[in-house]
Scaffold this active site. Structure first.
Site, PDB file in Angstrom:
ATOM      1  N   CYS A 126      -2.497  17.784  43.649  1.00 25.39           N
ATOM      2  CA  CYS A 126      -3.667  17.877  43.235  1.00 25.39           C
ATOM      3  C   CYS A 126      -3.960  16.191  42.587  1.00 25.39           C
ATOM      4  O   CYS A 126      -4.464  15.316  42.202  1.00 25.39           O
ATOM      5  CB  CYS A 126      -4.080  18.821  41.846  1.00 25.39           C
ATOM      6  SG  CYS A 126      -3.159  19.315  40.911  1.00 25.39           S
ATOM      7  N   HIS A 234      -7.549  17.823  35.139  1.00 26.97           N
ATOM      8  CA  HIS A 234      -6.646  16.595  34.905  1.00 26.97           C
ATOM      9  C   HIS A 234      -6.528  15.386  35.037  1.00 26.97           C
ATOM     10  O   HIS A 234      -7.787  14.789  35.589  1.00 26.97           O
ATOM     11  CB  HIS A 234      -5.428  16.646  36.212  1.00 26.97           C
ATOM     12  CG  HIS A 234      -4.702  17.679  36.888  1.00 26.97           C
ATOM     13  ND1 HIS A 234      -4.373  19.304  36.355  1.00 26.97           N
ATOM     14  CD2 HIS A 234      -4.011  18.219  37.917  1.00 26.97           C
ATOM     15  CE1 HIS A 234      -3.820  20.134  36.596  1.00 26.97           C
ATOM     16  NE2 HIS A 234      -3.673  19.794  37.631  1.00 26.97           N
TER      17      HIS A 234
HETATM   18  C1  2RA Z   1       0.354  21.978  38.903  1.00 30.68           C
HETATM   19  N1  2RA Z   1       0.126  20.210  40.783  1.00 30.68           N
HETATM   20  O1  2RA Z   1      -0.741  21.616  37.891  1.00 30.68           O
HETATM   21  C2  2RA Z   1       0.525  21.425  40.390  1.00 30.68           C
HETATM   22  C3  2RA Z   1       0.048  22.490  40.607  1.00 30.68           C
HETATM   23  N2  2RA Z   1      -1.299  22.665  40.945  1.00 30.68           N
HETATM   24  O2  2RA Z   1       0.761  22.756  38.096  1.00 30.68           O
END
Ligand code: 2RA
Length: 329
Positions: A126, A234
């Protein structure tokens, strides 16, 4: 299109079903697959109930496409069995991403490398997807020498146990811990496990996957991945050093013109991307675009996306859409 969703009861699996419905993906038959303990239970898709199948049952039903989000171990064991039976697998785990025989795909960047022969296709991590969505058009125009990225990652990336831990901490309830430390009012510089070089697997995914997707081993990437008490998506602070100089307005225009990228960048109105507002959306949001005044040909920007959507489910489904549109399945 007969579609299997492997990991249908997981966080990403549930978003996959939501996105399939939202995008009116032409599902003629849905085959939800989950662990043995869930086989026989029901899930609902577009108002209709479906019985969760076992892996063996799903393979025998010969879906054209199987969307996997069931972890690397399951994918290593079962993706080849689906593929051998004629199914094209699009896998969200890290199992196949760095396999030189497998494509690592963000449709807006490199879907055109896909062929009918690709029976196991890897969906990138991601935090990598949102990074390369912002980098790719700039790499094409100016050439990237080096990227320094710091991530501020949603706890949904860790999984439901971390979400529960944060909810418990809000209410000062003692419960299962996904982390050895509190998440609430904290920032944990530890996403996934540490490797011998002192970086975490999450940080090394950003380093390695970015090179593979941009198809350029000369692009240098260094990363620090941090978990923060946020659920919507994120965020990434990205510093890029280009080979050639650039114009900030032109950078904004290039990003604005990139499918799947939304520029939110107006300091007069305090407009910039934030995970609270990115949640539930499929785009990658870019703002705080500004020249790095300490180094030639260098730029800072802030990149935000819903890690369960463009970071996982939506990207996977966009790959499936591309395969269909180009008659590769
Ligand atoms: C996380 N990208 O955010 C990794 C796995 N989804 O922990």
């Amino acid at each position: 299109m007969k579609i299997a969703v492997v990991g249908a009861t997981g966080m990403v699996g549930e978003i996959m079903l939501k996105v399939l419905a939202e995008r009116n993906f032409p599902v003629t038959e849905l085959i939800p697959v989950a662990s043995e303990k869930s086989v026989g239970k029901e899930i609902e898709y577009k108002g209709k109930k479906y019985i969760i199948k076992s892996m063996e049952e799903a393979i025998a039903m010969k879906p054209e496409i199987a969307l996997f989000s069931a972890g690397g171990t399951t994918s290593l064991e079962w993706a080849p069995k689906f593929a051998e039976n004629g199914t094209t697998v699009i896998d969200n785990s890290s199992a196949w991403r760095m396999d030189p025989t497998k494509k690592l795909v963000v449709p807006e960047i490199n879907a055109d490398t896909l062929t009918k022969d690709d029976k196991i296709i890897a969906n990138p991590n991601c935090s990598t997807i949102q990074l390369v969505m912002a980098l790719a058009p700039l790499h094409k125009k100016y050439g990237i020498k080096r990227v320094v990225v710091s991530t501020y990652q949603s706890i949904t990336g860790t999984g439901v146990k971390a979400v529960r831990q944060l909810e418990n901490e809000y209410q000062d309830i003692k419960g299962d811990m996904a982390y050895n430390y509190p998440i609430h009012r904290n920032a944990i510089p530890h996403c996934d496990v540490f490797e011998d070089n002192g970086y975490t697997k999450e940080e090394m995914k950003l380093v390695k996957e970015t090179k593979k997707i941009l198809c350029d081993d000369n692009v240098l990437v260094t990363a620090t991945a941090v978990r923060i008490p946020v659920v919507g998506g994120h965020s990434e602070a990205v510093n890029v050093e280009f080979i050639n100089d650039f114009d900030v307005q032109e950078v904004r225009r290039l990003l604005h013109e990139t499918a799947g990228v939304v520029v939110q960048d107006n300091l007069d109105t305090n407009t910039y991307p934030m995970p609270l507002y990115a949640e539930g959306k499929n785009d990658v949001f870019v703002g705080r675009i500004r020249r790095d005044e300490t180094q030639q040909n260098s730029l800072n920007m802030w990149v935000v996306a819903d890690n369960l959507r463009k970071g996982a489910a939506t990207n996977t489904i966009q790959i499936a859409e591309y395969l269909m549109a180009n008659k590769l399945v």
